[in-house]
Design a protein around this motif. Structure first.
Motif, short mmCIF file in Angstrom:
data_model
loop_
_atom_site.label_atom_id
_atom_site.label_comp_id
_atom_site.label_asym_id
_atom_site.label_seq_id
_atom_site.Cartn_x
_atom_site.Cartn_y
_atom_site.Cartn_z
N VAL A 110 0.50 -1.32 -0.01
CA VAL A 110 0.09 0.01 0.03
C VAL A 110 1.41 1.09 0.01
CG1 VAL A 110 -1.95 1.62 1.18
CG2 VAL A 110 -1.96 -1.93 1.06
N ASP A 111 0.87 2.31 -0.56
CA ASP A 111 1.51 3.67 -0.71
C ASP A 111 0.47 4.40 -0.35
OD1 ASP A 111 3.34 3.18 -3.30
OD2 ASP A 111 0.92 3.22 -4.21
N VAL A 112 1.75 4.79 1.13
CA VAL A 112 1.73 5.78 2.11
C VAL A 112 1.96 6.82 2.37
CG1 VAL A 112 0.45 3.94 3.60
CG2 VAL A 112 2.48 4.86 3.52
N GLU A 113 1.94 7.65 3.23
CA GLU A 113 2.66 9.31 3.49
C GLU A 113 3.07 9.10 4.42
OE1 GLU A 113 1.81 13.71 1.34
OE2 GLU A 113 1.30 13.36 3.35
N ILE A 114 4.21 9.13 5.18
CA ILE A 114 4.32 8.71 6.44
C ILE A 114 4.81 10.13 6.67
CG2 ILE A 114 5.92 7.70 8.05
CD1 ILE A 114 4.70 5.54 7.43
N SER A 115 4.59 10.69 8.60
CA SER A 115 4.54 12.53 8.53
C SER A 115 5.31 11.18 10.37
CB SER A 115 3.60 13.05 9.49
OG SER A 115 3.22 13.52 8.18
N SER A 116 6.36 11.90 10.66
CA SER A 116 6.59 11.60 11.68
C SER A 116 7.54 12.62 12.55
CB SER A 116 8.14 9.84 11.70
OG SER A 116 8.58 10.63 11.08
N GLY A 117 7.70 12.57 13.91
CA GLY A 117 8.55 13.41 14.83
C GLY A 117 9.16 12.56 16.33
N ILE A 118 10.03 13.49 16.99
CA ILE A 118 10.04 12.37 18.09
C ILE A 118 9.15 12.87 18.92
CG2 ILE A 118 12.28 12.04 20.30
CD1 ILE A 118 12.80 10.75 17.14
N ILE A 119 8.86 12.37 20.63
CA ILE A 119 8.14 12.33 21.15
C ILE A 119 9.03 12.33 22.46
CG2 ILE A 119 5.65 13.02 20.47
CD1 ILE A 119 5.37 10.10 21.76
N ASN A 120 9.02 12.69 24.09
CA ASN A 120 9.03 12.43 24.70
C ASN A 120 8.84 10.72 25.30
OD1 ASN A 120 10.52 11.66 27.14
ND2 ASN A 120 10.88 13.37 27.78
N TYR A 121 9.33 9.50 25.86
CA TYR A 121 8.12 8.13 26.34
C TYR A 121 8.53 7.70 27.19
CZ TYR A 121 6.13 3.87 26.74
OH TYR A 121 5.38 2.91 27.45
N LEU A 122 8.61 8.22 28.89
CA LEU A 122 8.77 7.80 29.97
C LEU A 122 10.22 8.48 29.77
CD1 LEU A 122 7.45 4.48 30.24
CD2 LEU A 122 6.87 6.58 31.59
N GLY A 123 10.60 9.31 29.49
CA GLY A 123 12.20 9.95 29.21
C GLY A 123 13.03 9.27 28.22
N GLU A 124 12.16 8.65 27.67
CA GLU A 124 13.14 8.36 26.64
C GLU A 124 12.54 8.67 25.25
OE1 GLU A 124 14.02 3.79 26.38
OE2 GLU A 124 14.91 3.86 28.14
N PRO A 125 13.71 8.92 23.72
CA PRO A 125 13.01 9.18 22.74
C PRO A 125 11.98 8.48 21.79
CG PRO A 125 15.16 8.80 22.57
CD PRO A 125 15.08 8.95 23.85
N ALA A 126 10.96 8.86 21.25
CA ALA A 126 10.34 7.53 20.64
C ALA A 126 9.50 8.49 20.10
CB ALA A 126 8.70 7.32 21.47
N ASP A 127 9.31 7.64 18.28
CA ASP A 127 8.89 8.09 17.52
C ASP A 127 7.48 7.68 17.34
OD1 ASP A 127 9.38 9.12 14.60
OD2 ASP A 127 9.43 7.13 14.08
N LEU A 128 7.00 9.48 17.15
CA LEU A 128 5.17 9.59 16.73
C LEU A 128 4.96 9.45 15.06
CD1 LEU A 128 2.89 10.01 17.59
CD2 LEU A 128 2.74 12.17 17.42
N VAL A 129 4.53 8.42 15.09
CA VAL A 129 4.25 8.27 13.21
C VAL A 129 2.70 8.14 12.91
CG1 VAL A 129 4.66 6.67 11.57
CG2 VAL A 129 6.29 6.90 13.58
N LEU A 130 2.62 9.39 12.06
CA LEU A 130 1.55 9.12 10.62
C LEU A 130 1.29 8.73 9.55
CD1 LEU A 130 0.68 11.64 13.07
CD2 LEU A 130 -0.37 13.09 11.65
N VAL A 131 0.28 7.56 9.57
CA VAL A 131 0.67 7.07 7.98
C VAL A 131 -0.65 7.25 7.54
CG1 VAL A 131 0.70 4.85 7.27
CG2 VAL A 131 1.50 5.32 9.55
N ARG A 132 -0.74 7.86 6.24
CA ARG A 132 -1.67 7.81 4.79
C ARG A 132 -2.16 7.34 4.26
NH1 ARG A 132 -2.86 13.63 4.17
NH2 ARG A 132 -4.18 13.86 6.80
N ASP A 133 -3.00 6.39 4.15
CA ASP A 133 -2.88 6.34 2.58
C ASP A 133 -3.06 6.66 1.61
OD1 ASP A 133 -4.21 4.31 0.64
OD2 ASP A 133 -5.34 2.90 1.74
#
Ligand code: ADP
Length: 677
Positions: free
Chosen positions: A258-281
């Motif tokens: 499936v073709d998707v468009e990804i937007s992502s950014g780093i967030i703070n998850y319990l003191g560690e960096p995590a990747d927040l990802v938005l997936v659009r078809d």
């Protein structure tokens, strides 16, 4: 600052504080200086200024910077009102920004890094709902502090406050999780390469939230894309700038990609960096893009193959499309075309046009009359002639979006047409001179031979007499031919003396029919004449010239019809035109020859069999005369069944019969000529 986007705008301070249920009193001011002054003087608790201004001026006041930076959501440019180049400038700035945004090392990101810093930039894309997590962690910390402090009274007051805060946090958490779950885009959080959160909409790749949580994110990426996506992920985790948005392919549960468009950014998850990802078809969008690409390449191929130069301009005068032929015809420099501005292109080619004033007047007229289609010939200074055709472009037949221009080089065909016209003229002149010169000798041959024959009638042998008869007969035919040629060249050369007068076509036809009495009688034929309606308007034409036409048509009808057959002449009125039609039941004319019979000297094979004497000039003369008199002539015929010849002339204002001698038989019934047997 008053009217500043960071004050009242959708991401401004008012909206931000409101979303956190913080009430505040706002003091709008007119300058950044006043913001700092008011903080300095203790009149306000906090203020918002431009980043650069803050950096340079904060030291002059008793103010402390915070870490809060408003997302630069909007870029605003100021341009001169109504200037023609505005649209061009906006398009150029936009297209440059788009390409800058696609390159993580571009000046755009470098500027952001040096002002906001990479960390803040990524944080700016964290959805607000994630903050409750941070608040929860904070609350736990505060609880443990309270216990260690052991101050009970204070502890209870604090507890109440904390419970109140937790209540608020829960409210906003519910609000945010509702937003996340109603989103159409898939949302996931990746921590330590594993998916730790997903919303419902993640099922655009076929899996439920439960099925996906705990899995390695790369399991869901198309094999050929894993390297790229994983590369971006680890770069983000180590604080390197990556494109905030990119396209890729993911693996659907059913095995398809499936073709998707990804937007992502780093967030703070319990003191560690995590990747927040938005997936659009973007399957649908991709398909449309493919279709558009295909259509575009077809169009480009067609345009490049086209012999005409094509230029398409939008409603603001920006060039949307042009082909190579256009560039070649107008010799437009590449740099000029690159401006995409039709005005600049026009300025660069106008010097090639002979009548520049007329050319500009015409362009101005078309810009004011958007719906006009038109075509025009343009003479260029280098001797070429271009034909220009232009038409407006509409979407849904009503929204004007621009104009298309086609240019054809007609220099060759124009010169050709001029050469042909010149030759025609020379030919007509030659025929006229030759015919004039032949008249006298033919007349002499005819006179001398008939005199010799008649005077010596008794002394001549039969053979001699036959020879002289032949000479006389053929010189008569030649004389007739020469007269025909003279009349035709007069008609074609426009030197025919024409005196139009109101004519009653039915009466003239009757007179001509009587002239043909002998031949009609000989062939035992009938000519009928019908008028519809009984009172017809007159036509304004030259009587002698029209007599020639009718005589030729009737003589042909008799000539090419079998003995005993009937000829019907109908004179009628059709939409303001008086129409003459002569119908015979003769040999007819094959379809392929119907146009050619109006050419000089053309005779069909069948006609030659039926009559050996014709010269093939009668119809050519008839056509010349009718057209010179402003009428039209044509034939409708079926081989072997018969022909109908027509001509029409506009009705003169006066109707037939008024002020004229009465018609012998004013009726719509067929009236016979009296030449029938
Ligand atoms: P001509 O009759 O001397 O041959 P015209 O110019 O009058 O010359 O006619 C040209 C040709 O058109 C004729 O040779 C004949 O082939 C065709 N034609 C004209 N009138 C008729 C008609 N009524 N029926 C059939 N053919 C006709």
């Amino acid at each position: 600052m008053q009217d500043d986007i960071h004050y009242t705008g959708p991401s401004g301070i008012q909206a931000a504080l409101k979303s956190f249920n913080v009430t505040a009193t706002y003091v709008p001011v007119d300058s950044y200086e006043s913001v700092f002054k008011q903080i300095d003087e203790g009149k306000v608790d906090a203020g918002v200024v431009n980043w650069l201004y803050g950096q340079t001026n904060q030291h002059q006041y008793n103010v402390a910077p915070t870490n809060i930076i408003f997302d630069p959501v909007d870029l605003r440019y100021a341009l001169k009102k109504g200037a023609p180049q505005n649209q061009y400038l906006i398009d150029a700035i936009d297209s440059n920004l788009i390409s800058l945004k696609q390159d993580p090392n571009s000046a755009y990101y470098q500027a952001l890094d040096s002002t906001i810093g990479p960390y803040t930039r990524t944080v700016s894309r964290i959805p607000g709902w994630f903050y409750p997590l941070v608040f929860t962690a904070g609350s736990i910390l505060i609880f443990s502090l309270i216990f260690t402090l052991g101050k009970r009274g204070y502890q209870q007051a604090l507890k109440r406050e904390i419970q109140k805060r937790i209540g608020q946090i829960k409210d906003s958490e519910e609000k945010y999780s509702a937003v996340v779950n109603q989103a159409h885009d898939g949302i996931a959080i990746i921590h330590d390469d594993k998916i730790i959160f997903a919303n419902k909409a993640i099922n655009i790749i076929g899996y439920s939230e439960k099925e996906i949580i705990g899995k390695h994110f790369a399991d869901f990426i198309a094999p050929e894309e894993v390297k790229k996506v994983a590369g971006f992920y680890s770069s983000r985790m180590t604080g390197t700038v990556t494109p905030p948005m990119y396209e890729t392919k993911v693996r659907h549960k059913d095995g398809t990609l499936v073709d998707v468009e990804i937007s992502s950014g780093i967030i703070n998850y319990l003191g560690e960096p995590a990747d927040l990802v938005l997936v659009r078809d973007i399957t649908q969008r991709k398909k449309l893009e493919e279709d558009i690409k295909l259509q575009n390449s077809i169009l480009t191929a067609e345009l490049d193959a086209s012999m005409s130069g094509v230029l398409i301009v939008d409603k603001n005068g920006n060039i949307i499309l042009y082909n190579q032929r256009f560039v070649d015809l107008w010799r437009v420099p590449k740099a000029v075309l690159n401006t995409k501005n039709s005005q600049i292109v026009l300025n660069s080619v106008i010097h090639q046009v002979n009548d520049q004033q007329e050319f500009m007047r015409y362009i101005d007229y078309l810009y004011k009359h958007k719906s006009k289609k038109d075509h025009q010939e343009i003479e260029l200074a280098d001797g070429r002639t271009l034909e220009r055709y232009t038409a407006p472009l509409y979407i849904d037949k009503k929204t004007y979006v621009g104009r298309v221009w086609f240019f054809f080089d007609i220099t060759e065909s124009k010169q050709q047409a001029e050469r042909v016209a010149h030759l025609e003229k020379a030919k007509t002149e030659f025929v006229s001179v030759a015919a004039h010169q032949l008249r006298a000798p033919i007349a002499s041959i005819k006179t001398v031979s008939s005199v010799v024959r008649d005077i010596n009638a008794d002394n001549l042998t039969k053979t001699q007499k036959d020879f002289l008869d032949k000479i006389v007969k053929e010189s008569e035919q030649m004389n007739e031919l020469v007269h025909f040629l003279l009349r035709i060249s007069k008609a074609e050369g426009g030197v025919m003396t024409l005196t139009p007068s109101p004519i009653r076509l039915d009466r003239l036809t009757k007179d001509i029919i009587s002239e043909l009495g002998d031949i009609v009688k000989r062939k035992h034929m009938k000519i009928k004449i019908v008028k519809q309606p009984s009172t017809l308007p007159k036509i304004s034409v030259d009587k002698n010239a029209l007599t020639q036409v009718i005589l030729n048509l009737l003589a042909n009808a008799v000539e090419y019809s079998p003995g005993g057959s009937e000829i019907l002449v109908t004179i009628s009125l059709h939409e303001g035109l008086v129409r003459f039609a002569v119908k015979d039941a003769g040999i007819g004319i094959p379809k392929a020859e119907q146009q050619r019979i109006f050419d000089k000297f053309y005779r069909s094979e069948q006609a030659k069999e039926v009559s050996g004497s014709g010269a093939g000039l009668g119809l050519a003369l008839a056509k010349s005369i009718v057209e010179t008199l402003g009428g039209q002539i044509w034939v409708d015929s079926e081989e072997g069944k018969g022909s109908t010849f027509f001509f029409t002339f506009p009705a003169a204002s006066e109707t037939a019969g008024i002020g004229d001698e009465p018609d012998a038989k004013p009726t719509a019934e067929p009236s016979e000529t009296g030449f029938n047997n």
